[in-house]
Design a protein around this motif. Structure first.
Motif: not given
Length: 245
Positions: A83-102
């Motif tokens: 139940x946490x989130x962080x922004x502004x996060x650059x959506x790069x391939x290495x991070x793709x599976x680490x988070x859910x994205x909006x």
């Protein structure tokens, strides 16, 4: 019949509980997206946009507070805590599976800047960057990208410190958005032409809200729908123009 009623009630209360979850939000100080104003309150385009997205989606920000921490700490809190989130996060391939994205929340063109007086720094390509002293900040997409190119990076804790190091001539090149560099120099009452763009580092990716992997998919979907609606009716442009003129 009683079993059907029981199942319906369980589903109903489960749905309410899911939507009632408060999300703890983290970010870094990165003007003009997130920063402390003169009243020491968190302000900026990213802050206003995120608050409007959550309000539109009917999802609560825990304590109605956005915690501003050094990027590495903010990133790891969202990575490892439910139940946490962080922004502004650059959506790069290495991070793709680490988070859910909006998103995307904003586009991103990252430049390497130098002091304008440094006429000895002439970059024809990113390979040339290896000949100079470069700084980046911890767990940033820029640092990861430069290191993947074989560029040696002095890793610091924040974007703000990067610019201070450049101005103090302790490093030759630093990555920054043009808007961030302009805002930082304005804060220091320094001439905008004291620095200049040396070379484009990267413009392939965009900024997103990155939610912990355990976040319920229904929450992610509602946040994305809210962002889409904000963009469609022109509110996104209104918020952006307030800060990014």
């Amino acid at each position: 019949m009683k079993k059907l009623v029981l199942v319906f009630c369980l589903l109903f209360f489960s749905l309410i509980n899911t939507y009632a979850q408060d999300i703890v939000l983290f970010s870094e100080e990165h003007k003009p997206f997130q920063y402390f104003d003169k009243g020491n309150k968190v302000a900026g385009f990213g802050v206003d946009l995120i608050k409007e997205i959550f309000d539109e989606a009917g999802i609560s920000i825990k304590g109605d507070i956005i915690d501003i921490w050094p990027w590495s700490r903010a990133y790891h809190m969202a990575l490892y805590n439910k139940n946490t989130a962080v922004f502004m996060t650059v959506r790069i391939p290495e991070r793709e599976h680490l988070f859910k994205w909006v998103g995307p929340l904003a586009s991103r063109s990252m430049w390497l800047f130098k002091l304008k007086k440094r006429e000895d720094i002439n970059l024809k390509n990113l390979e040339d960057v290896k000949s100079y002293k470069v700084a980046g900040y911890r767990n940033s997409a820029d640092t990861a990208y430069m290191e993947s190119l074989g560029i040696k990076v002095e890793v610091l804790s924040s974007q703000k410190l990067l610019i201070e190091m450049l101005l103090a001539e302790r490093v030759d090149l630093v990555p920054s958005l043009e808007l961030t560099m302009v805002a930082s120099l304005q804060d220091k009452a320094m001439a905008l032409d004291i620095v200049e763009k040396a070379i484009l580092l990267d413009n392939k990716y965009s900024y997103f809200l990155a939610l912990n992997r355990e976040t319920d998919d229904s929450i992610v979907a509602r946040l994305q729908t809210a962002l889409d609606a904000i963009k469609q009716r022109g509110d996104y442009r209104r918020l952006r123009e307030k800060y990014l003129k």
